[in-house]
Design a protein around this motif. Structure first.
Motif, mmCIF file in Angstrom:
data_model
loop_
_atom_site.group_PDB
_atom_site.id
_atom_site.type_symbol
_atom_site.label_atom_id
_atom_site.label_comp_id
_atom_site.label_asym_id
_atom_site.label_seq_id
_atom_site.Cartn_x
_atom_site.Cartn_y
_atom_site.Cartn_z
ATOM 1 N N ASN A 121 6.312 14.698 0.496
ATOM 2 C CA ASN A 121 7.181 14.789 1.676
ATOM 3 C C ASN A 121 6.729 13.854 2.786
ATOM 4 O O ASN A 121 7.544 13.377 3.568
ATOM 5 C CB ASN A 121 7.216 16.225 2.212
ATOM 6 N N LEU A 122 5.446 13.587 2.863
ATOM 7 C CA LEU A 122 4.919 12.728 3.934
ATOM 8 C C LEU A 122 5.241 11.254 3.729
ATOM 9 O O LEU A 122 5.328 10.501 4.702
ATOM 10 C CB LEU A 122 3.396 12.883 4.029
ATOM 11 N N ILE B 71 2.537 22.955 -4.963
ATOM 12 C CA ILE B 71 3.124 23.029 -3.617
ATOM 13 C C ILE B 71 2.444 21.999 -2.704
ATOM 14 O O ILE B 71 3.103 21.327 -1.905
ATOM 15 C CB ILE B 71 3.007 24.453 -3.036
ATOM 16 N N GLY B 72 1.128 21.842 -2.840
ATOM 17 C CA GLY B 72 0.407 20.826 -2.060
ATOM 18 C C GLY B 72 0.881 19.414 -2.382
ATOM 19 O O GLY B 72 1.060 18.590 -1.490
ATOM 20 N N CYS B 73 1.107 19.139 -3.665
ATOM 21 C CA CYS B 73 1.619 17.815 -4.062
ATOM 22 C C CYS B 73 3.011 17.581 -3.496
ATOM 23 O O CYS B 73 3.332 16.472 -3.064
ATOM 24 C CB CYS B 73 1.660 17.700 -5.584
ATOM 25 N N ILE B 74 3.824 18.606 -3.488
ATOM 26 C CA ILE B 74 5.173 18.484 -2.909
ATOM 27 C C ILE B 74 5.058 18.117 -1.431
ATOM 28 O O ILE B 74 5.777 17.243 -0.937
ATOM 29 C CB ILE B 74 5.973 19.783 -3.123
ATOM 30 N N ASN B 75 4.151 18.770 -0.732
ATOM 31 C CA ASN B 75 3.963 18.465 0.696
ATOM 32 C C ASN B 75 3.466 17.036 0.911
ATOM 33 O O ASN B 75 3.882 16.362 1.858
ATOM 34 C CB ASN B 75 3.016 19.471 1.336
ATOM 35 N N LYS C 277 0.832 -1.208 0.000
ATOM 36 C CA LYS C 277 0.000 0.000 0.000
ATOM 37 C C LYS C 277 0.866 1.257 0.000
ATOM 38 O O LYS C 277 0.544 2.233 -0.668
ATOM 39 C CB LYS C 277 -0.955 0.007 1.183
ATOM 40 N N ILE C 278 1.953 1.239 0.758
ATOM 41 C CA ILE C 278 2.863 2.390 0.782
ATOM 42 C C ILE C 278 3.489 2.584 -0.592
ATOM 43 O O ILE C 278 3.569 3.704 -1.099
ATOM 44 C CB ILE C 278 3.931 2.222 1.881
ATOM 45 N N ALA C 279 3.925 1.494 -1.209
ATOM 46 C CA ALA C 279 4.519 1.582 -2.545
ATOM 47 C C ALA C 279 3.507 2.117 -3.555
ATOM 48 O O ALA C 279 3.831 2.966 -4.392
ATOM 49 C CB ALA C 279 5.042 0.224 -2.983
ATOM 50 N N THR D 268 11.387 9.010 1.414
ATOM 51 C CA THR D 268 12.605 8.878 2.210
ATOM 52 C C THR D 268 13.263 10.232 2.442
ATOM 53 O O THR D 268 12.955 11.210 1.761
ATOM 54 C CB THR D 268 13.613 7.962 1.481
ATOM 55 N N SER D 269 14.191 10.266 3.372
ATOM 56 C CA SER D 269 14.869 11.517 3.713
ATOM 57 C C SER D 269 15.655 12.087 2.542
ATOM 58 O O SER D 269 15.663 13.301 2.329
ATOM 59 C CB SER D 269 15.816 11.301 4.895
ATOM 60 N N SER D 270 16.317 11.230 1.781
ATOM 61 C CA SER D 270 17.107 11.740 0.652
ATOM 62 C C SER D 270 16.205 12.379 -0.399
ATOM 63 O O SER D 270 16.552 13.422 -0.973
ATOM 64 C CB SER D 270 17.940 10.612 0.031
ATOM 65 N N ILE D 271 15.043 11.803 -0.634
ATOM 66 C CA ILE D 271 14.113 12.397 -1.604
ATOM 67 C C ILE D 271 13.519 13.679 -1.043
ATOM 68 O O ILE D 271 13.332 14.654 -1.764
ATOM 69 C CB ILE D 271 13.021 11.384 -2.015
ATOM 70 N N ARG D 272 13.242 13.699 0.254
ATOM 71 C CA ARG D 272 12.723 14.930 0.856
ATOM 72 C C ARG D 272 13.723 16.067 0.731
ATOM 73 O O ARG D 272 13.350 17.214 0.486
ATOM 74 C CB ARG D 272 12.348 14.686 2.319
ATOM 75 N N LEU D 273 15.001 15.753 0.892
ATOM 76 C CA LEU D 273 16.043 16.766 0.742
ATOM 77 C C LEU D 273 16.074 17.281 -0.693
ATOM 78 O O LEU D 273 16.113 18.497 -0.921
ATOM 79 C CB LEU D 273 17.400 16.186 1.137
ATOM 80 N N GLU D 274 16.019 16.379 -1.657
ATOM 81 C CA GLU D 274 15.985 16.795 -3.067
ATOM 82 C C GLU D 274 14.709 17.571 -3.383
ATOM 83 O O GLU D 274 14.727 18.506 -4.170
ATOM 84 C CB GLU D 274 16.098 15.579 -3.985
ATOM 85 N N LEU D 275 13.616 17.167 -2.781
ATOM 86 C CA LEU D 275 12.344 17.855 -2.993
ATOM 87 C C LEU D 275 12.400 19.271 -2.446
ATOM 88 O O LEU D 275 11.855 20.199 -3.040
ATOM 89 C CB LEU D 275 11.207 17.061 -2.339
ATOM 90 N N TYR D 276 13.078 19.442 -1.321
ATOM 91 C CA TYR D 276 13.268 20.778 -0.756
ATOM 92 C C TYR D 276 14.061 21.654 -1.732
ATOM 93 O O TYR D 276 13.713 22.812 -1.966
ATOM 94 C CB TYR D 276 13.983 20.683 0.591
ATOM 95 N N GLU D 277 15.120 21.085 -2.308
ATOM 96 C CA GLU D 277 15.918 21.824 -3.290
ATOM 97 C C GLU D 277 15.066 22.167 -4.516
ATOM 98 O O GLU D 277 15.165 23.269 -5.055
ATOM 99 C CB GLU D 277 17.154 21.016 -3.700
#
Length: 185
Positions: free
Chosen positions: A108-109, A101-105, A48-50, A112-121
């Motif tokens: 983020n939920l 911006i909503g989709c980005i958020n 389900k997560i995938a 993984t952390s590495s993707i969240r970091l790239e998403l922030y950039e």
């Protein structure tokens, strides 16, 4: 002791050992069922997560495309002072920006952390891109190229494909990058 008593005792011992064997077998079956159920539930959660990740990544990609097309089609604000109608183009573009911006958020939920970091950039580059678009629309400033944003999104998409375990070939990815650069010039 006679033969009869020995037979009775043997049957009694055999009965006790049979019941004990059945109890041990039942315990093993219960343990096995419980273990299987836990593993099944765990696998369902992972699936389900995938699936959720895949859906959110696709939605993010679709929303980004709609936003980029909207920003490219955005016309100059009309200079007519008599025209006080609300500008639907800008409202549509702004709603696409807010949805992006909503989709980005949302991504983020679930990532993984590495993707969240790239998403922030990526979000920083997106905001850097949106500011001149707003200035272009409201103040007729020249519009900067979207090359930086597009390259960042292309690199981010490769990271998302990797997170979803989608196979990609380095040589083909390099050719795609070269083709994208060739068509930008």
């Amino acid at each position: 002791m006679n033969e009869f008593e020995i037979t009775i005792r043997s049957a009694y011992i055999q009965g006790i050992l049979g019941v004990l064997g059945a109890l041990i077998g039942a315990a093993v079956v219960i343990f096995s069922l419980r273990s299987t159920a836990k593993n099944t539930v765990k696998q369902i959660k992972i699936d389900k997560i995938a699936e959720s990740k895949r859906d959110q990544y696709i939605d993010l990609t679709d929303t980004y495309t709609q936003f980029l097309v909207s920003s490219l089609l955005l016309k100059h604000k009309k200079q007519d002072s008599d025209n006080h109608q609300p500008d639907i183009e800008w409202d549509t573009h702004l709603s696409k920006y807010i949805r992006l911006i909503g989709c980005i958020n949302k991504v983020n939920l679930i990532t993984t952390s590495s993707i969240r970091l790239e998403l922030y950039e990526l979000e920083k580059v997106l905001i850097t891109y949106q500011t001149p678009v707003s200035n272009h629309f409201f103040n007729n400033f020249p519009l900067d190229s979207s090359k930086t944003l597009e390259q960042k999104v292309f690199d981010f998409a490769k990271l998302l494909r990797n997170d979803l375990s989608i196979e990609s070939h380095q040589s083909l990815e390099a050719k795609l990058s070269q083709l994208r650069l060739k068509h930008k010039l």
